[in-house]
Scaffold this motif. Structure first.
Motif, short mmCIF file in Angstrom:
data_model
loop_
_atom_site.label_atom_id
_atom_site.label_comp_id
_atom_site.label_asym_id
_atom_site.label_seq_id
_atom_site.Cartn_x
_atom_site.Cartn_y
_atom_site.Cartn_z
N GLU A 60 -3.22 -3.07 0.55
CA GLU A 60 -3.38 -1.82 0.70
C GLU A 60 -4.06 -1.44 1.85
O GLU A 60 -3.48 -0.18 2.52
N TYR A 237 -6.02 6.53 -4.47
CA TYR A 237 -6.09 5.75 -5.58
C TYR A 237 -6.87 6.24 -6.87
O TYR A 237 -6.67 6.07 -7.82
N ASN A 240 -4.84 8.46 -8.30
CA ASN A 240 -3.51 7.81 -8.76
C ASN A 240 -2.08 8.51 -8.23
O ASN A 240 -1.25 8.65 -8.83
N SER A 243 -1.00 6.25 -2.04
CA SER A 243 -1.65 6.11 -0.41
C SER A 243 -0.92 5.98 0.61
O SER A 243 -1.28 6.60 1.68
#
Length: 299
Positions: A60, A237, A240, A243
């Motif tokens: 991430e 995140y 939702n 990113s």
């Protein structure tokens, strides 16, 4: 074993194999990928399969920094000088790959349309991490690099949109009676997610652009840029949304609003190499975890 033990093995193996492949005049990225194959669960099994999921946060963070760097290449003045070639290249190579894969899966391999759409949408994606690291290693310059960075940035944005559309279509195809309504609803939801992701990146980028003017120390600026990137990922995140798309917008906002934006964009270069190495070693397996989670299937 503790995840930090595996992380140390990942970095050491990547650096060692990078030295080995340099003997054969190959880029460091080749060594990182080979190291991941060797020590991963599929070959030597030094890194256990259960341990791979613990590195999700690394993927991430790495994708956020990659998107930030690529978004920094979307300078409007630079794109205007290049003309429409970037847009034409992006659409033809990304959508062309999608259409070819969908047709091959449906017509040649006789797969269901839902599966064909999903696999076809993946064909639009590229691997920006490897591209960035190779260009930085050789300090490449010239028209090819000037064209490549914007194409990779736009290509990732197209891939995100195409994947969302493909998921929406695949979910609506099994129920023909409500297919049109479901597709319209999912399309509206997709557009809303894209707008929120871009708006988030723009807002954080605007905040970063204003505050960075008053930050003089290198360490202070580095810490603040990292905080903004992590903030963008975390908020994305929470809502939702993508990113990756948010961090692309963050980098694009900085490069277009900040005077001497290279100072703000390049400040993270000394921080990111270990993250990129860890990500590249297991990017295929980590991305499979993310892909399965998005579709709600088993791993």
């Amino acid at each position: 074993m503790h995840p930090l033990y595996y992380l140390s093995l990942i970095l050491l193996a990547g650096l060692f194999l990078a030295r080995v492949v340099n003997i054969f005049k190959l880029p460091n990225v080749t060594g990182y990928i080979l190291a991941g194959m060797l020590i991963g669960p599929s070959f030597l099994g030094i890194i256990l399969r259960e341990a791979v999921s613990s590195f999700n946060i690394i993927s991430e963070v790495a994708l956020g920094f990659i998107a930030y760097s690529i978004g920094g290449e979307l300078n409007i003045k630079h794109l205007r000088r290049m003309g429409s070639s970037v847009l034409v290249i992006t659409l033809t190579e990304s959508l062309g790959a999608v259409l070819v894969v969908i047709a091959a899966m449906a017509l040649i391999f006789r797969q269901p349309l839902t599966f064909s759409f999903i696999i076809g949408s993946i064909a639009a994606a590229t691997a920006p991490a490897a591209t960035i690291m190779v260009i930085r290693q050789y300090n490449a310059k010239g028209p090819l690099v000037d064209t490549l960075f914007p194409v990779v940035a736009l290509d990732d944005a197209v891939a995100i949109m195409v994947f969302g559309i493909a998921v929406g279509i695949s979910h609506s195809l099994p129920t023909a009676s409500t297919g049109v309504i479901a597709t319209v609803v999912l399309a509206g939801r997709l557009v809303l997610e894209i707008v929120i992701a871009l708006g988030l990146g723009f807002c954080v980028g605007l905040f970063l652009s204003v505050v960075s003017r008053y930050l003089r120390g290198h360490d202070t600026l580095l810490s603040f840029v990292i905080a903004c990137i992590l903030l963008t990922i975390g908020v994305a995140y929470y809502f939702n949304v993508s990113s990756l798309l948010s961090c692309l917008a963050l980098g694009a906002t900085v490069t277009n609003l900040v005077y001497r934006s290279d100072r703000v964009l390049s400040v993270v270069d000394r921080f990111t190499p270990p993250i990129f190495v860890s990500f590249l070693l297991f990017q295929e397996r980590i991305c499979r975890f993310r892909f399965c989670a998005r579709l709600g299937c088993s791993q």
